[in-house]
Motif scaffolding. Structure first.
Motif, mmCIF file in Angstrom:
data_model
loop_
_atom_site.group_PDB
_atom_site.id
_atom_site.type_symbol
_atom_site.label_atom_id
_atom_site.label_comp_id
_atom_site.label_asym_id
_atom_site.label_seq_id
_atom_site.Cartn_x
_atom_site.Cartn_y
_atom_site.Cartn_z
ATOM 1 N N ASN A 1 -2.744 9.986 -6.891
ATOM 2 C CA ASN A 1 -1.512 10.783 -6.978
ATOM 3 C C ASN A 1 -0.821 10.954 -5.620
ATOM 4 O O ASN A 1 -0.232 12.002 -5.323
ATOM 5 C CB ASN A 1 -1.823 12.158 -7.568
ATOM 6 C CG ASN A 1 -0.948 12.436 -8.773
ATOM 7 O OD1 ASN A 1 0.037 11.711 -9.018
ATOM 8 N ND2 ASN A 1 -1.275 13.460 -9.518
ATOM 9 N N TRP A 2 -0.834 9.887 -4.785
ATOM 10 C CA TRP A 2 -0.322 10.017 -3.416
ATOM 11 C C TRP A 2 1.191 10.280 -3.383
ATOM 12 O O TRP A 2 1.695 10.877 -2.440
ATOM 13 C CB TRP A 2 -0.685 8.777 -2.581
ATOM 14 C CG TRP A 2 -0.006 7.511 -3.008
ATOM 15 C CD1 TRP A 2 -0.476 6.603 -3.910
ATOM 16 C CD2 TRP A 2 1.270 7.020 -2.573
ATOM 17 N NE1 TRP A 2 0.425 5.580 -4.073
ATOM 18 C CE2 TRP A 2 1.502 5.802 -3.261
ATOM 19 C CE3 TRP A 2 2.238 7.468 -1.689
ATOM 20 C CZ2 TRP A 2 2.668 5.050 -3.089
ATOM 21 C CZ3 TRP A 2 3.394 6.727 -1.512
ATOM 22 C CH2 TRP A 2 3.592 5.530 -2.211
ATOM 23 N N PHE A 3 1.925 9.860 -4.442
ATOM 24 C CA PHE A 3 3.377 10.108 -4.461
ATOM 25 C C PHE A 3 3.689 11.606 -4.383
ATOM 26 O O PHE A 3 4.702 12.007 -3.825
ATOM 27 C CB PHE A 3 4.011 9.578 -5.756
ATOM 28 C CG PHE A 3 4.313 8.101 -5.746
ATOM 29 C CD1 PHE A 3 5.257 7.577 -4.859
ATOM 30 C CD2 PHE A 3 3.702 7.240 -6.632
ATOM 31 C CE1 PHE A 3 5.559 6.216 -4.853
ATOM 32 C CE2 PHE A 3 4.003 5.880 -6.636
ATOM 33 C CZ PHE A 3 4.927 5.367 -5.745
ATOM 34 N N THR B 1 0.852 -1.196 0.000
ATOM 35 C CA THR B 1 0.000 0.000 0.000
ATOM 36 C C THR B 1 0.886 1.244 0.000
ATOM 37 O O THR B 1 2.108 1.155 0.194
ATOM 38 C CB THR B 1 -0.934 -0.020 1.235
ATOM 39 O OG1 THR B 1 -0.179 -0.384 2.376
ATOM 40 C CG2 THR B 1 -2.072 -0.991 1.041
ATOM 41 N N PRO B 2 0.301 2.429 -0.178
ATOM 42 C CA PRO B 2 1.105 3.655 -0.126
ATOM 43 C C PRO B 2 1.847 3.764 1.211
ATOM 44 O O PRO B 2 1.365 3.299 2.249
ATOM 45 C CB PRO B 2 0.063 4.759 -0.283
ATOM 46 C CG PRO B 2 -1.052 4.111 -1.056
ATOM 47 C CD PRO B 2 -1.100 2.708 -0.556
ATOM 48 N N THR B 3 2.998 4.423 1.175
ATOM 49 C CA THR B 3 3.913 4.471 2.323
ATOM 50 C C THR B 3 3.248 4.919 3.631
ATOM 51 O O THR B 3 3.537 4.377 4.690
ATOM 52 C CB THR B 3 5.083 5.407 1.943
ATOM 53 O OG1 THR B 3 5.699 4.837 0.787
ATOM 54 C CG2 THR B 3 6.092 5.548 3.048
ATOM 55 N N TYR B 4 2.340 5.900 3.560
ATOM 56 C CA TYR B 4 1.738 6.419 4.803
ATOM 57 C C TYR B 4 0.850 5.386 5.486
ATOM 58 O O TYR B 4 0.449 5.582 6.633
ATOM 59 C CB TYR B 4 0.967 7.730 4.537
ATOM 60 C CG TYR B 4 -0.290 7.585 3.712
ATOM 61 C CD1 TYR B 4 -0.225 7.498 2.331
ATOM 62 C CD2 TYR B 4 -1.541 7.525 4.312
ATOM 63 C CE1 TYR B 4 -1.372 7.359 1.564
ATOM 64 C CE2 TYR B 4 -2.702 7.397 3.556
ATOM 65 C CZ TYR B 4 -2.605 7.310 2.176
ATOM 66 O OH TYR B 4 -3.744 7.168 1.423
#
Ligand code: NAD
Length: 324
Positions: free
Chosen positions: A163-165, A72-75
């Motif tokens: 666009n979470w990056f 999943t995304p890093t956060y």
């Protein structure tokens, strides 16, 4: 009994891990989860026998997996890793281990509390070109390392979910997302540097470039990493300059003192000290973790403490670099 494996996150990297587990015959790849139904549809078309979920807590409760892979995304890494370990699973998690040192401490504390194994998937350590260099530095086959340059260039990542990056609070931007590959490689081979200098260029257009020099007792390392709006081809290379020779990686080719190096599977196997049956770094990291769990062994090639040290070194680098 085969180990039951489940995956959280079937985006760009998750689909890569999905394809890898599909090919492992000694595991039971039971379930996968993503909040996007379109990603589940894609995966279930390939593996209709698996179970698919939009809620990871429900998946953990129903499937009781032995191993959870987090893409999943890093956060979300810390939240998902902690929940998976609380549910009784060992965890392999995409890099970076978590968004901050505060979060890496929470993950380590949870692993200690539950007795579960956690490993961050630092793929670069498993790539043969880098494993070859690590071995040469360790064995001093060309004498002492004097200077190492590591470079990693990418187009600005505009392809991720929501666009979470591009949201610094979610990805940590270029230093925590991209530069960490080389920071982690350096840290795993050479340890903590004594000094850090350099500059970080953050442009409004999402071009984001960092250039740092790490000073050690007997050598220096420069790392350059950037996201460029101008869409360059992805590049990762190095040049290592030793007392009596050099090793370079350019365009996927390793050259040692003028001679091309043919990387065989055994090069990676030898330097990792455990059975690795795939040459590809991504498959190798998944294979390594599963073999460790099967053998009841802690993954000493990548410890949670060393992954946490890489996140801390990213934080220190951010602090030290001049903002331009
Ligand atoms: N090792 C590498 O070379 C490499 C390369 C790319 C990305 N990564 C890492 O992999 C991770 C994922 O990156 P990506 O490129 O696949 O991003 P992505 O946006 O393509 O995929 C993330 C996926 O997670 C899903 N998701 C979001 N919240 C969720 C939740 N609560 N439960 C279940 N699923 C959820 C999204 O729908 C999406 O499909 C990041 O930490 C990134 O740093 C590593």
């Amino acid at each position: 009994m085969k180990l039951k494996v489940a995956l959280i996150g079937i985006g760009g990297m998750g689909k890569n891990h999905f394809n890898i587990y599909k090919g492992f015959e000694d595991i039971d790849f039971v379930a996968a989860c993503d909040i996007r139904q379109s990603r589940l549809d894609l995966a279930s078309a390939e593996c209709p026998h698996m179970h698919f979920y939009t809620n990871y807590a429900e998946m953990l409760e129903r499937e009781q997996p032995d191993i959870v892979d987090i893409c999943t995304p890093t956060y979300l890494h810390a939240e998902h890793a902690i929940a998976a370990m609380q549910a009784g699973a060992h965890v392999i998690c995409e890099k970076p281990m978590a968004l901050s040192s505060q979060e890496t401490s929470m993950v380590i504390a949870q692993a200690q509390k539950t007795g579960k194994t956690f490993m961050a998937a630092h793929v670069v350590r498993f790539m043969q070109a880098y494993a070859y260099l690590a071995e040469a530095i360790k064995t001093k086959k060309h004498g002492k390392l004097l200077k190492l340059s590591l470079r990693r260039i990418s187009a600005t990542p505009t392809w991720s979910w929501e666009n979470w990056f591009l949201d610094k609070q979610k990805s940590g931007h270029v230093l925590l997302d991209l530069m960490i590959h080389d920071i982690d490689f350096m840290q795993s081979v050479l340890g903590e540097p004594e000094e850090i200098v350099g500059a970080h260029y953050e442009l409004q257009n999402h071009t984001n470039f960092a250039s740092a020099i790490y000073l050690y007792d007997h050598c220096s390392v420069s790392i350059e990493s950037g996201w460029f709006k101008s869409n360059p081809k992805f590049t990762a290379d190095y040049f290592a300059f030793f007392e009596e020779g050099y090793i370079s990686l350019n365009d996927g080719n390793v050259v040692e003192c003028g001679e091309p190096v043919v990387l065989a599977e055994k090069d990676a196997i030898q330097s990792m000290g455990i059975n690795i049956s795939h040459a590809d770094g991504y498959a190798s990291e998944c294979r390594y973790f599963i073999d460790c769990i099967k053998a009841g062994k802690s993954p000493d090639f990548i410890t949670p403490e060393s992954s946490a040290a890489s996140v801390a070194l990213v934080e220190k680098t951010i602090e030290k670099l001049a903002k331009l």
